[in-house]
Scaffold this motif. Structure first.
Motif, PDB file in Angstrom:
ATOM      1  N   ARG A  94     -41.699 -12.187 -15.002  1.00 13.66           N
ATOM      2  CA  ARG A  94     -41.051 -13.004 -13.982  1.00 13.66           C
ATOM      3  C   ARG A  94     -39.730 -12.405 -13.543  1.00 13.66           C
ATOM      4  O   ARG A  94     -39.407 -12.409 -12.357  1.00 13.66           O
ATOM      5  CB  ARG A  94     -40.849 -14.423 -14.527  1.00 13.66           C
ATOM      6  N   TRP A  95     -38.952 -11.862 -14.504  1.00 15.62           N
ATOM      7  CA  TRP A  95     -37.645 -11.300 -14.136  1.00 15.62           C
ATOM      8  C   TRP A  95     -37.799 -10.068 -13.257  1.00 15.62           C
ATOM      9  O   TRP A  95     -36.920  -9.754 -12.463  1.00 15.62           O
ATOM     10  CB  TRP A  95     -36.846 -10.929 -15.382  1.00 15.62           C
ATOM     11  N   LEU A  96     -38.953  -9.360 -13.369  1.00 16.37           N
ATOM     12  CA  LEU A  96     -39.173  -8.173 -12.555  1.00 16.37           C
ATOM     13  C   LEU A  96     -39.772  -8.530 -11.205  1.00 16.37           C
ATOM     14  O   LEU A  96     -39.429  -7.947 -10.180  1.00 16.37           O
ATOM     15  CB  LEU A  96     -40.091  -7.200 -13.297  1.00 16.37           C
ATOM     16  N   ALA A  97     -40.693  -9.528 -11.186  1.00 15.99           N
ATOM     17  CA  ALA A  97     -41.347  -9.911  -9.930  1.00 15.99           C
ATOM     18  C   ALA A  97     -40.419 -10.693  -9.018  1.00 15.99           C
ATOM     19  O   ALA A  97     -40.717 -10.876  -7.852  1.00 15.99           O
ATOM     20  CB  ALA A  97     -42.602 -10.736 -10.234  1.00 15.99           C
ATOM     21  N   GLY A  98     -39.285 -11.157  -9.529  1.00 13.16           N
ATOM     22  CA  GLY A  98     -38.410 -11.986  -8.710  1.00 13.16           C
ATOM     23  C   GLY A  98     -37.634 -11.221  -7.662  1.00 13.16           C
ATOM     24  O   GLY A  98     -37.066 -11.819  -6.763  1.00 13.16           O
ATOM     25  N   SER A  99     -37.565  -9.887  -7.738  1.00 14.13           N
ATOM     26  CA  SER A  99     -36.763  -9.113  -6.787  1.00 14.13           C
ATOM     27  C   SER A  99     -37.455  -7.788  -6.521  1.00 14.13           C
ATOM     28  O   SER A  99     -37.749  -7.031  -7.451  1.00 14.13           O
ATOM     29  CB  SER A  99     -35.360  -8.874  -7.344  1.00 14.13           C
ATOM     30  N   ILE A 100     -37.724  -7.505  -5.240  1.00 13.80           N
ATOM     31  CA  ILE A 100     -38.324  -6.219  -4.883  1.00 13.80           C
ATOM     32  C   ILE A 100     -37.341  -5.097  -5.168  1.00 13.80           C
ATOM     33  O   ILE A 100     -37.719  -4.024  -5.651  1.00 13.80           O
ATOM     34  CB  ILE A 100     -38.724  -6.231  -3.400  1.00 13.80           C
ATOM     35  N   ARG A 101     -36.051  -5.341  -4.884  1.00 14.40           N
ATOM     36  CA  ARG A 101     -35.044  -4.318  -5.137  1.00 14.40           C
ATOM     37  C   ARG A 101     -34.990  -3.972  -6.624  1.00 14.40           C
ATOM     38  O   ARG A 101     -34.963  -2.790  -7.002  1.00 14.40           O
ATOM     39  CB  ARG A 101     -33.675  -4.821  -4.661  1.00 14.40           C
ATOM     40  N   ARG A 102     -35.002  -5.007  -7.482  1.00 11.76           N
ATOM     41  CA  ARG A 102     -34.971  -4.743  -8.924  1.00 11.76           C
ATOM     42  C   ARG A 102     -36.232  -4.023  -9.376  1.00 11.76           C
ATOM     43  O   ARG A 102     -36.193  -3.113 -10.214  1.00 11.76           O
ATOM     44  CB  ARG A 102     -34.802  -6.067  -9.669  1.00 11.76           C
ATOM     45  N   MET A 103     -37.368  -4.426  -8.822  1.00  8.48           N
ATOM     46  CA  MET A 103     -38.623  -3.795  -9.214  1.00  8.48           C
ATOM     47  C   MET A 103     -38.635  -2.313  -8.832  1.00  8.48           C
ATOM     48  O   MET A 103     -39.030  -1.453  -9.624  1.00  8.48           O
ATOM     49  CB  MET A 103     -39.798  -4.517  -8.555  1.00  8.48           C
ATOM     50  N   LEU A 104     -38.162  -2.007  -7.614  1.00  9.31           N
ATOM     51  CA  LEU A 104     -38.136  -0.608  -7.186  1.00  9.31           C
ATOM     52  C   LEU A 104     -37.187   0.218  -8.045  1.00  9.31           C
ATOM     53  O   LEU A 104     -37.503   1.348  -8.433  1.00  9.31           O
ATOM     54  CB  LEU A 104     -37.723  -0.534  -5.722  1.00  9.31           C
ATOM     55  N   LEU A 105     -36.019  -0.352  -8.352  1.00 11.04           N
ATOM     56  CA  LEU A 105     -35.067   0.393  -9.186  1.00 11.04           C
ATOM     57  C   LEU A 105     -35.606   0.597 -10.597  1.00 11.04           C
ATOM     58  O   LEU A 105     -35.448   1.672 -11.186  1.00 11.04           O
ATOM     59  CB  LEU A 105     -33.727  -0.357  -9.232  1.00 11.04           C
ATOM     60  N   LEU A 110     -29.539   3.070  -1.198  1.00 13.75           N
ATOM     61  CA  LEU A 110     -29.260   2.834   0.223  1.00 13.75           C
ATOM     62  C   LEU A 110     -30.546   2.607   1.013  1.00 13.75           C
ATOM     63  O   LEU A 110     -30.603   1.737   1.902  1.00 13.75           O
ATOM     64  CB  LEU A 110     -28.493   4.025   0.805  1.00 13.75           C
ATOM     65  N   ALA A 111     -31.601   3.376   0.677  1.00 15.97           N
ATOM     66  CA  ALA A 111     -32.869   3.213   1.391  1.00 15.97           C
ATOM     67  C   ALA A 111     -33.485   1.846   1.109  1.00 15.97           C
ATOM     68  O   ALA A 111     -34.036   1.196   2.014  1.00 15.97           O
ATOM     69  CB  ALA A 111     -33.836   4.328   0.988  1.00 15.97           C
ATOM     70  N   ILE A 112     -33.393   1.407  -0.151  1.00 13.47           N
ATOM     71  CA  ILE A 112     -33.944   0.090  -0.486  1.00 13.47           C
ATOM     72  C   ILE A 112     -33.173  -1.007   0.230  1.00 13.47           C
ATOM     73  O   ILE A 112     -33.757  -1.951   0.778  1.00 13.47           O
ATOM     74  CB  ILE A 112     -33.914  -0.107  -2.019  1.00 13.47           C
ATOM     75  N   ALA A 113     -31.829  -0.882   0.220  1.00  6.90           N
ATOM     76  CA  ALA A 113     -31.021  -1.885   0.931  1.00  6.90           C
ATOM     77  C   ALA A 113     -31.338  -1.891   2.424  1.00  6.90           C
ATOM     78  O   ALA A 113     -31.444  -2.958   3.043  1.00  6.90           O
ATOM     79  CB  ALA A 113     -29.535  -1.601   0.699  1.00  6.90           C
ATOM     80  N   TRP A 114     -31.517  -0.706   2.996  1.00  5.95           N
ATOM     81  CA  TRP A 114     -31.846  -0.629   4.417  1.00  5.95           C
ATOM     82  C   TRP A 114     -33.229  -1.216   4.676  1.00  5.95           C
ATOM     83  O   TRP A 114     -33.454  -1.899   5.678  1.00  5.95           O
ATOM     84  CB  TRP A 114     -31.783   0.823   4.863  1.00  5.95           C
ATOM     85  N   ALA A 115     -34.192  -0.927   3.760  1.00  9.39           N
ATOM     86  CA  ALA A 115     -35.550  -1.446   3.944  1.00  9.39           C
ATOM     87  C   ALA A 115     -35.614  -2.954   3.775  1.00  9.39           C
ATOM     88  O   ALA A 115     -36.500  -3.603   4.338  1.00  9.39           O
ATOM     89  CB  ALA A 115     -36.497  -0.770   2.947  1.00  9.39           C
ATOM     90  N   MET A 116     -34.684  -3.529   2.994  1.00 12.41           N
ATOM     91  CA  MET A 116     -34.695  -4.977   2.792  1.00 12.41           C
ATOM     92  C   MET A 116     -34.050  -5.750   3.946  1.00 12.41           C
ATOM     93  O   MET A 116     -34.153  -6.977   3.992  1.00 12.41           O
ATOM     94  CB  MET A 116     -33.954  -5.322   1.491  1.00 12.41           C
ATOM     95  N   ARG A 117     -33.394  -5.035   4.862  1.00 11.93           N
ATOM     96  CA  ARG A 117     -32.706  -5.732   5.956  1.00 11.93           C
ATOM     97  C   ARG A 117     -33.655  -6.561   6.820  1.00 11.93           C
ATOM     98  O   ARG A 117     -33.327  -7.700   7.175  1.00 11.93           O
ATOM     99  CB  ARG A 117     -31.948  -4.716   6.807  1.00 11.93           C
ATOM    100  N   PRO A 118     -34.855  -6.055   7.177  1.00 14.62           N
ATOM    101  CA  PRO A 118     -35.755  -6.927   7.958  1.00 14.62           C
ATOM    102  C   PRO A 118     -36.135  -8.207   7.235  1.00 14.62           C
ATOM    103  O   PRO A 118     -36.254  -9.266   7.858  1.00 14.62           O
ATOM    104  CB  PRO A 118     -36.975  -6.027   8.194  1.00 14.62           C
ATOM    105  N   LEU A 119     -36.319  -8.127   5.904  1.00 12.82           N
ATOM    106  CA  LEU A 119     -36.641  -9.339   5.151  1.00 12.82           C
ATOM    107  C   LEU A 119     -35.466 -10.316   5.163  1.00 12.82           C
ATOM    108  O   LEU A 119     -35.659 -11.533   5.290  1.00 12.82           O
ATOM    109  CB  LEU A 119     -37.024  -8.979   3.719  1.00 12.82           C
ATOM    110  N   ALA A 120     -34.255  -9.782   5.021  1.00 11.91           N
ATOM    111  CA  ALA A 120     -33.090 -10.662   5.059  1.00 11.91           C
ATOM    112  C   ALA A 120     -32.944 -11.304   6.442  1.00 11.91           C
ATOM    113  O   ALA A 120     -32.621 -12.499   6.555  1.00 11.91           O
ATOM    114  CB  ALA A 120     -31.824  -9.860   4.711  1.00 11.91           C
TER     115      ALA A 120
END
Length: 473
Positions: free
Chosen positions: A5-16, A191-201
């Protein structure tokens, strides 16, 4: 495998969590490869120096005097010691060991020497690790007193200080370079993950900023291709909510329209009854009020059943179509007998299992039987028939009453629609409920004229995945 659950809760955390260990693994592999490359490079460079020293000593060997003489290249050995940054040892000996010059106890090569092919290996000399280059060749003239070919062995050894320092320098340079690459790659990944998450935000902000009444589809302009399925699913969900909201609005409008008239009639009749002094007339008014109230209650129950069929979550359970039909015939038998209607059941099988919602099915079939008995009139024959095909269960209510004109058969099943020949009070919801229940069960409702064009036949066909029917004896 279920994701924590702690990993599935955030795409950014999962990718890192996935990328950073991968980078560290690549860094470790690169470190090992750098060490191997540095070792091979150092060995190749320093072994060439060893081979040069061996060749220099070999060129100074002479057997002209009948013995073995060597004129050592001292200048070359001094230069070699400076290059090696340590101690240098040498040994020249015949293969049988009869003549030996230099350090006699240098480590022997691990495998037999081949003439003209140098061999390099590591060993220990006086408790200190050394690198040894060994070389063997046949003497042109055997030593005095020796018959047949004779080989001379030349060995040069050096300590490993310079070689180890060179390897360490190469490895440290590689580690620094790889560490810098890992840091830069991790920063770029972040930076790429943060940029990729912008459309979701941005999508989240758009959804949160919407008022509750806004059920228009989300705009997919500028949305990445990977997020388009999510936007499509959201729009599909919005569309279903919009349909449900529209259905609720229609239900409220229809209910207010359908209930306003009978309630107004009831109020008028009650006011008239309050002014009536004649007991016989008062009783007649009360009978009319009772009939109007019964019809209003029935109409309200029908609208509630229709609303449930439209919006409630499906809850199917195992049923037997024959048992369900028998219960309905017994339930409506008293009314049919009171109206002078011949009510029968046609079920050629003993059992017909399937899955469905008993409450809604009973309501739908009860409406069909009620319509057939009321509108058929005295002397009418009404039959509830049960049948099945390969993957469907059928309930048919057939009567030989007045039926419907051909131009009205197509509209049968519309909400609040009543035919021109309908003289009895009603809401026009019976067939609508049956059609909605059939669609809810993955089937359909068909309305057609009865046998020989007389009466009416209404068939509810439901999807079924249960066991085949068992024929009656």
């Amino acid at each position: 495998m279920k994701m924590p659950r702690w990993l599935a809760g955030s795409i950014r955390r999962m990718l890192l969590v996935v990328l950073v260990p991968g980078l560290l693994l690549v860094f470790s592999a690169e470190l090992w490869l750098a060490w191997r490359t540095a070792s091979e490079a150092a060995d190749a460079a320093y072994d060439r120096s060893l081979l040069g020293a061996v060749k220099s000593i070999d060129s100074s060997i002479s057997t002209a005097s009948g013995g073995l003489s060597v004129e050592l290249p001292y200048r070359m050995l001094e230069f070699f010691e400076l290059t090696a940054n340590g101690q240098v040892y040498y040994r020249v000996a015949t293969e049988d060991g009869l003549v030996e010059i230099g350090s006699s106890d240098l480590p022997a090569p691990p495998s037999p020497l081949q003439s003209g092919k140098p061999q390099f290996h590591e060993g220990v000399y006086f408790g200190e690790p050394v690198r040894v280059g060994s070389y063997a060749r046949e003497l042109a003239t055997p030593l005095a007193g020796q018959a047949g070919p004779q080989r001379v062995v030349i060995q040069v050894a050096e300590t490993l200080e310079a070689r180890t320092g060179f390897q360490r320098s190469l490895v440290l340079q590689s580690v620094a370079r790889d560490f810098l690459l890992v840091v830069v790659a991790s920063t770029l990944f972040g930076l790429a993950i943060a940029w990729a998450m912008r459309p979701l935000a941005r999508l989240r902000k758009d959804v949160e900023a919407r008022p509750p009444q806004d059920l228009t589809p989300m705009d997919s302009e500028g949305v990445p291709a990977e997020v388009l399925p999510l936007v499509g699913a959201i729009n599909h969900h919005i569309g279903r909510n919009r349909e449900q909201a529209e259905a609720r609005r229609r239900f409220i409008d229809d209910a207010s329209h359908q209930l306003r008239t009978p309630l107004t009639t009831l109020a008028t009749q009650v006011a008239f009854a309050q002014r009536e002094a004649d007991p016989a007339a008062l009783r007649e008014v009360m009978d009319n009020i009772r009939q109007q109230l019964d019809e209003t209650i029935r109409q309200t129950n029908q609208m509630l059943s229709l609303a449930k069929a439209d919006s409630a979550a499906p809850e199917p359970e195992p049923l037997d179509a024959v048992v369900l039909a028998e219960d309905l015939v017994r339930r409506w038998w008293p009314m049919a007998r009171e109206q002078g209607v011949d009510l029968g059941l046609h079920a050629p099988m003993a059992t017909l299992p399937f899955r469905g919602e008993p409450g809604l099915l009973k309501e739908a079939l009860s409406n069909l039987l009620h319509n057939a008995i009321r509108h058929g009139g005295a002397g009418c024959h009404v039959t509830l028939a049960v049948g099945h095909s390969e993957d469907h269960v059928r309930f048919s209510v057939v009567d030989n009453g007045p039926g419907l004109p051909p131009d009205e058969l197509a509209r049968a099943g519309e909400r609040f629609f009543r035919g021109r020949q309908g003289q009895l009070p009603g809401s026009g919801l019976g067939l609508a409920i049956a059609r909605t229940v059939a669609q809810r069960h993955g089937g359909e409702m068909r309305v057609s004229a009865g046998a020989e064009g007389r009466g009416l036949e209404v068939t509810i066909e439901l999807a079924s995945t249960a066991a085949p029917a068992t024929l009656a004896g």
